[in-house]
Design an enzyme around this catalytic site. Sequence first.
Site, short mmCIF file in Angstrom:
data_model
loop_
_atom_site.label_atom_id
_atom_site.label_comp_id
_atom_site.label_asym_id
_atom_site.label_seq_id
_atom_site.Cartn_x
_atom_site.Cartn_y
_atom_site.Cartn_z
N ARG A 1 -5.35 12.38 5.56
CA ARG A 1 -4.00 12.25 4.99
C ARG A 1 -3.76 13.50 4.16
O ARG A 1 -4.43 13.72 3.14
CB ARG A 1 -3.91 11.00 4.11
CG ARG A 1 -2.69 11.01 3.20
CD ARG A 1 -2.44 9.68 2.53
NE ARG A 1 -2.00 8.70 3.48
CZ ARG A 1 -1.49 7.50 3.15
NH1 ARG A 1 -1.36 7.17 1.87
NH2 ARG A 1 -1.10 6.67 4.07
N HIS B 1 3.76 9.80 10.43
CA HIS B 1 2.87 8.70 10.04
C HIS B 1 2.66 7.81 11.29
O HIS B 1 3.15 6.69 11.36
CB HIS B 1 3.51 7.91 8.89
CG HIS B 1 2.57 7.02 8.15
ND1 HIS B 1 1.22 6.95 8.41
CD2 HIS B 1 2.79 6.14 7.12
CE1 HIS B 1 0.66 6.07 7.58
NE2 HIS B 1 1.59 5.57 6.80
N GLN C 1 1.22 4.11 11.14
CA GLN C 1 2.19 3.14 10.67
C GLN C 1 3.11 2.71 11.82
O GLN C 1 3.39 1.52 12.00
CB GLN C 1 3.03 3.74 9.53
CG GLN C 1 4.08 2.79 8.99
CD GLN C 1 3.48 1.57 8.33
OE1 GLN C 1 2.62 1.69 7.46
NE2 GLN C 1 3.91 0.38 8.71
N ASP D 1 12.25 2.77 3.79
CA ASP D 1 11.06 3.31 3.14
C ASP D 1 11.51 3.94 1.83
O ASP D 1 12.71 4.11 1.58
CB ASP D 1 10.39 4.35 4.07
CG ASP D 1 9.11 4.95 3.48
OD1 ASP D 1 8.52 4.32 2.58
OD2 ASP D 1 8.72 6.06 3.90
N CYS E 1 7.23 0.06 5.23
CA CYS E 1 5.82 0.44 5.39
C CYS E 1 5.02 0.23 4.12
O CYS E 1 3.79 0.18 4.19
CB CYS E 1 5.72 1.89 5.85
SG CYS E 1 6.49 3.01 4.67
N ARG F 1 -1.69 -2.85 10.36
CA ARG F 1 -2.35 -1.55 10.22
C ARG F 1 -3.82 -1.70 10.61
O ARG F 1 -4.39 -0.84 11.29
CB ARG F 1 -2.27 -1.04 8.76
CG ARG F 1 -0.86 -0.72 8.26
CD ARG F 1 -0.27 0.50 8.91
NE ARG F 1 -1.11 1.67 8.79
CZ ARG F 1 -1.17 2.47 7.71
NH1 ARG F 1 -0.42 2.23 6.67
NH2 ARG F 1 -1.96 3.54 7.68
N1 NVA Z 1 7.21 8.13 3.14
C1 NVA Z 1 6.16 7.62 2.32
C2 NVA Z 1 5.27 6.73 3.11
C3 NVA Z 1 4.17 6.05 2.33
C4 NVA Z 1 3.23 5.23 3.18
C5 NVA Z 1 5.39 8.77 1.73
O1 NVA Z 1 5.13 9.74 2.44
O2 NVA Z 1 5.06 8.72 0.54
#
Ligand code: NVA
Length: 308
Positions: free
Chosen positions: A107, A134, A137, A228, A267, A295
């Site tokens: 990540r 992502h 997800q 989101d 998410c 997930r």
């Molecule tokens: N768009 C959010 C998703 C978190 C799972 C981020 O990148 O922080």
Amino acid sequence: MTAKRARSFITLAAWSADELLELLSRAQELKRLHHKGEGPQTLRGRTLAMYFEKPSLRTHVTFEAGMTQLGGHAILLRPEQVGIGTRESPRDVARGLSRWVHGIMARTFSHALVEQLAEEASIPVINGLTDLLHPCQAMADLQTISEKMDPKEATLAYVGDGNNVANSLVLLAALIGFRIRLGTPASHPVSARILRLAEGLARTSGAEIAWSEDPVEAIRGVDFVYTDTWTSMGQEEEAATRRKVFAPYQVNSALLEHCPDAWVLHCMPAHRGEEITDEILDGPRSLVFDQAENRLHTQKAILERLMR
Ligand code: NVA
């Protein structure tokens, strides 16, 4: 000599619709087994290295628990220990890890860094979220949608910031062939590069991709409404401005009157009272904890597919 590269999971666009549907089918099977208390030991003796530049709850726990449930093991690596790009080059880290473990989940802020790790490693690399995408997800979202209807028949509206989650959903829709309506401000659209790619894929799948700046137009009559956070990890300094820009896009009961039968997806983590109200997040239409659970199952399917 460069070692042979393994198949990675960096972007959905590198996978065919049939392959994604095979992963979905395995995730459904793994979910059934999990609920019966069974865990096939398909990754016995295998190790996943997990590298996080950003915070995580769901991704960390589901990858680590997923490895344990499949008979394997996961190691958590923090940037302050490893120092990719400061203490060691991405190339040296990728080559070292390739000698010790069987897969990397990363990540990172930079999408290019995950791509580079995959280029340099001889083991699979899984994208656990970058600023751009992502994909894990989106696979859990596919499983969640499939629990309510045939995904190919679905119409999904994504309302809010055109961010990493939105980008992966557009690719998912384009590959699987469902309708996606984006309701984002013109100032915060999905990535133009991802949209072009998705439009190309949609010509084969028959997916429809539409955009409107008006959230009501985007959600009218849809089966799923997805939102989101307005402020993704790394954008905290822009939070006050973003709260103003996105205020009309809040998913609340007034907005959802325009799609009375829609399920609600998020998410997580949610910023309650910003992009979504408590009433909706905790209400009967919300599928957010099914998404969170899925997930685990979809990532186990991905881990098996790549590391077996
Ligand atoms: N768009 C959010 C998703 C978190 C799972 C981020 O990148 O922080």
